[in-house]
Design an enzyme around this catalytic site. Structure first.
Site, PDB file in Angstrom:
ATOM      1  N   LYS A 152      55.700  53.804 -22.936  1.00  0.00           N
ATOM      2  CA  LYS A 152      55.154  53.245 -24.168  1.00  0.00           C
ATOM      3  C   LYS A 152      56.281  53.109 -25.193  1.00  0.00           C
ATOM      4  O   LYS A 152      57.186  53.949 -25.257  1.00  0.00           O
ATOM      5  CB  LYS A 152      54.039  54.163 -24.685  1.00  0.00           C
ATOM      6  CG  LYS A 152      53.239  53.605 -25.860  1.00  0.00           C
ATOM      7  CD  LYS A 152      52.108  54.568 -26.202  1.00  0.00           C
ATOM      8  CE  LYS A 152      51.275  54.111 -27.393  1.00  0.00           C
ATOM      9  NZ  LYS A 152      50.185  55.053 -27.701  1.00  0.00           N
ATOM     10  N   SER A 233      45.847  52.868 -28.138  1.00  0.00           N
ATOM     11  CA  SER A 233      47.069  52.140 -28.444  1.00  0.00           C
ATOM     12  C   SER A 233      48.040  52.051 -27.273  1.00  0.00           C
ATOM     13  O   SER A 233      49.032  51.316 -27.331  1.00  0.00           O
ATOM     14  CB  SER A 233      47.779  52.796 -29.628  1.00  0.00           C
ATOM     15  OG  SER A 233      48.221  54.107 -29.288  1.00  0.00           O
ATOM     16  N   SER A 257      43.967  57.133 -27.334  1.00  0.00           N
ATOM     17  CA  SER A 257      44.941  56.102 -26.969  1.00  0.00           C
ATOM     18  C   SER A 257      45.407  56.123 -25.526  1.00  0.00           C
ATOM     19  O   SER A 257      46.110  55.213 -25.099  1.00  0.00           O
ATOM     20  CB  SER A 257      46.159  56.186 -27.903  1.00  0.00           C
ATOM     21  OG  SER A 257      45.794  55.838 -29.209  1.00  0.00           O
TER      22      SER A 257
END
Length: 557
Positions: A152, A233, A257
């Site tokens: 990420k 996210s 997330s």
């Protein structure tokens, strides 16, 4: 901003691909910069990579797209870590070939899915090193050795990759060191494939921005139904894992997330107990709630990544020391047991199974409950968490008040430690967005959460009261429920439970559970108290093996 003009480089990292009938050519990575966009104060370049030769003959007719390219003697699509390692040992696969295929897959799918922000220009060199180590026998080569992994974009790497949390504001910044989890991945021999798209600033900039959009990466799209929400996210991490754009990925979670995008993209995601994995070098929201966890196509793959990244880190000493007591001797892979549901007491939280009678979800979950019973689980139905409505309301629970103050403090600390950066504080980021309103789509999405956070003044009486409130809600909620009913886990059928897990720092594992009428995925979540990962892994793995729900993406419009 002129003094950092040349630092602003957008490494889109899309490989150049040329197809000819019998070979696919992709050349050595020597990046060239081509203008991406300009304005009066800054510029961004697109790094492009001329093609590396794959030297892979195509059997039969010429492939119409990279998706049609098979690895000789190896099934690339839906490949697992165990399958990859077996192919490595048998000599039918090299790490370099594997990386080349993932780069090809990214090139083919990323314009559609927006899952990847950058690929690592050193990925092939890392893969070649892994291959040399394997041939030489100088290093143990199990687990993640030679395995390509996407991170990420809020997980720092000290290399030629950017770490920007999806924002142009951090483009060109330099981190002093790898994030703690990255250091452990490198030690395990993993290949850092690149950075995955994410909801910008982990969806903590604005109330109006989509949970799967960033200025740098664009709008992530669900690979099963392109119009469906991919959630965030850790958007790109879940999409990339689902669409076979990497072997495994890493995400982060503050509240939902990892669990939510895993649920929406039919992959297995593990949200670890807070502190089990280091947050050092991760663009933060809240040290009290942030955690780093793996996402993969199977529970086994996610568990193998988890085993590699847990442990004490001096740069996140308080949290990782406190959680180190939960790490089992012998690691986590030992809990991948097909009979892991046998004898487990699992509480069904019906508040998170509110599907209409006769709906696909309602029917599927009832079937899953029967499967669990058949596999020896003891299901305790119709359980309720005390004060659940308060927990699910961030204003009433205190989560909103605490997160705003924690974010400002944690972000300012992270930015101040960067070796170089265009921004050094939350105030600087806000000013950057105001100056670059078009690129950051400020008129459309605003930055209300940033402004509210900037208005805080640290952890005062209101914040302390909010944190105490969440501690009380957790101890009198999930913890009491599990203790009174002697539960090993609770199970939920939608992502609403993430707030329960978030404010208590509890772990959860999302596993694919089914597909709606339109083909959009949904998952099931096993959650528990701190340190309950071994039991959750047993249950999640046994459920996965009993149901085998996951299927490759369909890319429906």
């Amino acid at each position: 901003m002129n003094n950092v003009k040349h630092a602003h480089r957008k490494l889109l990292g899309q490989t150049g691909i040329d197809f000819i009938p019998d070979r696919l050519f992709v050349s050595d990575f020597q990046p060239r910069c081509r203008p991406f966009t300009h304005n009066s104060s800054w510029d961004i370049c697109r790094w492009e990579w001329p093609p590396i030769v794959l030297h892979l003959p195509l059997h039969g007719s010429a492939a119409s797209s990279p998706l049609d390219l098979p690895l000789p003697w190896f099934e690339f699509q839906e490949a697992t870590i165990d399958g990859i390692q077996l192919a490595f040992r048998e000599g039918s696969l090299t790490s370099r070939r594997l990386v080349e295929f993932y780069l090809t897959q990214i090139h083919a799918l990323n314009p559609l899915l927006h899952a990847v922000i950058e690929v690592n220009p050193d990925a092939l060199r890392q893969a070649e090193l892994a291959d040399r180590e394997r041939r030489s026998g100088r290093r143990p080569c199990g687990g993640l050795h030679g395995i390509p992994i996407l991170l990420k974009d809020n997980i720092a790497t000290r290399d030629r990759l950017n770490t920007t949390a999806g924002s142009f504001a951090l483009l060109g910044s330099k981190t002093p060191r790898d994030a703690g989890v990255v250091r452990r991945l490198r030690r395990a021999g993993a290949v850092i494939l690149g950075k995955a798209n994410m909801a910008e600033w982990a969806n903590f900039r604005s109330l109006d921005a989509p949970s799967s959009w960033s200025a740098r990466g664009g709008q992530g799209r669900n690979p099963y139904v392109l119009s469906a929400d991919p959630c965030g996210s850790s958007t790109g991490s879940a999409i990339a894992a689902a669409a076979n754009m990497a072997a495994v990925t890493l995400g982060t979670e503050t509240d939902g997330s990892i669990i939510c995008p895993s649920d929406f993209n039919s992959v297995a995601g593990i949200k670890p107990t807070v502190g089990l994995t280091s947050r050092a070098g991760v663009v933060p929201i809240s040290p009290r709630q942030d955690t780093v966890g793996p996402i993969g196509r199977t529970v086994s793959d996610a568990v193998q990544v988890l085993e590699a990244i847990v442990g004490f880190d001096q740069r996140d000493a308080v949290a990782t020391k406190a959680a180190s007591k939960y790490i089992p001797r012998g690691g986590y892979k030992q809990f991948l047991q097909v009979d892991g549901l046998r004898g487990k007491r699992i509480g069904i939280l019906r508040a998170f199974f509110s599907f209409p009678n006769g709906s696909v979800q309602q029917k599927v979950f009832e079937e899953h409950f029967n499967t669990m019973r058949q596999k020896g689980a003891i299901l305790i139905d119709n359980l309720e968490i005390a004060n659940l409505s308060i927990i699910l309301d961030a204003t009433q629970s205190g989560e909103e008040v605490a997160l705003l103050a924690e974010f400002k403090m944690a972000l300012n600390s992270y930015l101040s430690e960067l070796s170089s950066s265009p921004v050094r504080s939350l105030a600087d980021v806000i000013a950057f967005n105001d100056k670059h309103r078009i690129e950051e789509r400020v008129e459309e999405f605003g930055q209300l959460v940033f402004l509210a956070a900037q208005n805080t003044t640290g952890i005062g009486p209101a914040e302390k009261s909010a944190i105490a409130r969440m501690t009380q809600l957790s101890s009198q909620g999930l913890e009491r429920l599990m203790m009174e009913n002697r539960l090993d886990a609770v199970v939920t059928g939608n992502v609403g439970v993430t707030a329960v897990l978030a404010i208590g720092g509890y772990p959860g594992i999302s596993v694919p559970a089914g597909y709606g009428k339109a083909g959009d995925p949904f998952g099931i979540c096993f959650g528990g108290v701190k340190g309950s990962e071994p039991k959750l892994i047993e249950m999640a793995y046994a459920f996965e093996q009993a149901t085998l729900v996951r299927k490759p993406p369909s890319f429906r419009k």
